[in-house]
Write a protein that holds these residues in place. Structure first.
Motif, PDB file in Angstrom:
ATOM      1  N   ARG A  15       0.810  -1.207   0.000  1.00 58.39           N
ATOM      2  CA  ARG A  15       0.000   0.000   0.000  1.00 58.39           C
ATOM      3  C   ARG A  15       0.853   1.271   0.000  1.00 58.39           C
ATOM      4  NH1 ARG A  15      -4.824  -1.538   4.332  1.00 58.39           N
ATOM      5  NH2 ARG A  15      -5.572  -3.390   3.230  1.00 58.39           N
ATOM      6  N   LEU A  18      -0.971   4.525   0.692  1.00 57.45           N
ATOM      7  CA  LEU A  18      -1.276   4.880   2.077  1.00 57.45           C
ATOM      8  C   LEU A  18      -0.104   5.616   2.711  1.00 57.45           C
ATOM      9  CD1 LEU A  18      -3.326   4.737   4.341  1.00 57.45           C
ATOM     10  CD2 LEU A  18      -2.414   2.486   4.963  1.00 57.45           C
ATOM     11  N   ARG A  19       1.101   5.192   2.389  1.00 57.94           N
ATOM     12  CA  ARG A  19       2.287   5.894   2.903  1.00 57.94           C
ATOM     13  C   ARG A  19       2.381   7.301   2.313  1.00 57.94           C
ATOM     14  NH1 ARG A  19       7.348   1.703   3.535  1.00 57.94           N
ATOM     15  NH2 ARG A  19       6.223   0.053   4.657  1.00 57.94           N
ATOM     16  N   PHE A  21      -0.130   9.138   1.318  1.00 58.33           N
ATOM     17  CA  PHE A  21      -1.171   9.980   1.917  1.00 58.33           C
ATOM     18  C   PHE A  21      -0.827  10.355   3.357  1.00 58.33           C
ATOM     19  CE2 PHE A  21      -5.140  10.404   4.360  1.00 58.33           C
ATOM     20  CZ  PHE A  21      -5.678  11.487   3.707  1.00 58.33           C
ATOM     21  N   SER A  22      -0.411   9.369   4.160  1.00 59.00           N
ATOM     22  CA  SER A  22      -0.120   9.660   5.565  1.00 59.00           C
ATOM     23  C   SER A  22       1.068  10.601   5.705  1.00 59.00           C
ATOM     24  CB  SER A  22       0.131   8.361   6.329  1.00 59.00           C
ATOM     25  OG  SER A  22       1.199   7.626   5.743  1.00 59.00           O
ATOM     26  N   GLY A  23       2.119  10.359   4.911  1.00 56.62           N
ATOM     27  CA  GLY A  23       3.279  11.255   4.971  1.00 56.62           C
ATOM     28  C   GLY A  23       2.958  12.646   4.478  1.00 56.62           C
ATOM     29  N   LEU A  25      -0.034  14.078   4.377  1.00 58.76           N
ATOM     30  CA  LEU A  25      -0.960  14.730   5.308  1.00 58.76           C
ATOM     31  C   LEU A  25      -0.215  15.280   6.516  1.00 58.76           C
ATOM     32  CD1 LEU A  25      -3.860  15.400   6.117  1.00 58.76           C
ATOM     33  CD2 LEU A  25      -4.017  13.130   7.169  1.00 58.76           C
ATOM     34  N   ALA A  26       0.767  14.524   7.028  1.00 63.83           N
ATOM     35  CA  ALA A  26       1.558  15.007   8.165  1.00 63.83           C
ATOM     36  C   ALA A  26       2.327  16.273   7.791  1.00 63.83           C
ATOM     37  CB  ALA A  26       2.513  13.919   8.630  1.00 63.83           C
ATOM     38  N   THR A  58      -2.220  10.708  -4.306  1.00 60.40           N
ATOM     39  CA  THR A  58      -2.550   9.470  -3.598  1.00 60.40           C
ATOM     40  C   THR A  58      -3.419   8.559  -4.448  1.00 60.40           C
ATOM     41  OG1 THR A  58      -2.427  10.560  -1.435  1.00 60.40           O
ATOM     42  CG2 THR A  58      -3.675   8.513  -1.562  1.00 60.40           C
TER      43      THR A  58
END
Length: 311
Positions: A15, A18-19, A21-23, A25-26, A58
């Motif tokens: 995924r 997902l990495r 998006f999460s990175g 977003l942070a 993403t």
């Protein structure tokens, strides 16, 4: 002599979208906090770019994992995302400036122009592909559409920065949050549908303008027009159901609490219905593409034609 054992393969990244998006977003949240704490206007471009590109990138990464053939290299995805987005935005801006005027069919005109531009850019950038698999067309269409959406969001966010009271970072953040939530159901979805139909109705040598493609183009343009004009549609339905008059600016004059609530419900329900139709259409295309048998490549390869003797 010691026996050599084969080394296990390196674990694949699960995924990656997902990495991303999460990175991302942070990083965006950190930029928002630091911008509000320092009031540094030099951080605004970073805020605009991160917020505008996070969701589109993403979803392109997510779609890339679902490609059908090996011809979809990362370089081609990047080219369709960036070049396709830029060419689409520029061409749409020119055509809309010269062809559209305020009228009742304005939203449909915008849909026709922008979907035609994105479809033309997609066909131009992918014309050299030797295998035109429908699922690859969906992925490449989504890439062009999300590139268009990212640049469009950046423009809206930049415009929201300027108010009569000065620069407003709050409006930039609100604009990016709203556009980020609705991004998966806009340009990327519509151009993904067109890409799937374009590739499924074409041959290996060239693209074909079929009746199915024309109908898909008109249908996607209609979804685009309904999405853009849903606020006006909700307003007209509110007036029709409750009565009342409008101001010169087009808003309900002295709206009651019931009218405001009905307007919000109608607008959200309309957007949800349009999104549901688009997602269902794309899901059907993807299922049909998955079931369709793939023709094997010729023995002599894709790039070198063989001519019979004497020709």
């Amino acid at each position: 002599m010691a026996q050599a054992y084969p080394q296990p393969p390196a674990p694949a990244i699960r995924r990656p979208w997902l990495r991303i998006f999460s990175g991302g977003l942070a990083l965006w949240l950190a930029t928002v906090v630091v911008t509000f704490l320092t009031g540094n206007p030099n951080l605004v471009p970073t805020l605009v770019l991160l917020g505008s590109f996070l969701v589109p990138v993403t979803f392109v990464a997510w779609a890339f994992q679902r490609r059908e053939t090996g011809e979809l290299a990362p370089g081609l995805i990047l080219n369709t995302f960036l070049a396709g987005g830029v060419l689409g935005v520029l061409a749409a801006s020119l055509l809309e400036s010269y062809l559209l005027r305020p009228s009742w069919w304005l939203f449909f005109g915008v849909g026709l122009i922008e979907e035609a531009v994105k479809l033309a850019v997609l066909a131009f950038l992918t014309r050299h592909l030797h295998v035109k698999a429908p699922r690859d067309g969906i992925v490449l269409g989504a890439s062009v559409g999300f590139g268009f959406a990212a640049l469009e969001t950046a423009g809206y966010a930049f415009t929201a920065l300027f108010t009569v009271h000065g620069l407003s970072v709050t409006q930039v953040v609100e604009t990016e949050l709203l556009r980020g939530v609705i991004a998966p159901f806009g340009h990327g979805l519509w151009t993904a549908i067109l890409g799937g139909v374009l590739f499924s109705s074409s041959t290996r040598e060239h693209f074909t303008i079929s009746g199915r493609l024309i109908l898909a183009y008109l249908g996607v343009s209609l979804l685009h027009a309904l999405w853009d004009g849903m606020r006006v549609i909700a307003l007209l339905l509110t007036l029709l159901l409750t009565g009342g008059t409008t101001t010169p600016q087009g808003w309900v004059a002295r709206p009651t609490a019931g009218q405001a609530a009905l307007f919000a419900v109608l607008e959200l329900a309309g957007l949800a219905l349009v999104a549901l139709v688009g997602v269902g259409w794309l899901w059907t295309l993807a299922r049909l593409a998955h079931r369709a048998p793939q023709a094997p490549p010729p023995a002599y390869g894709w790039r070198v034609p063989i001519r019979p003797p004497g020709t």
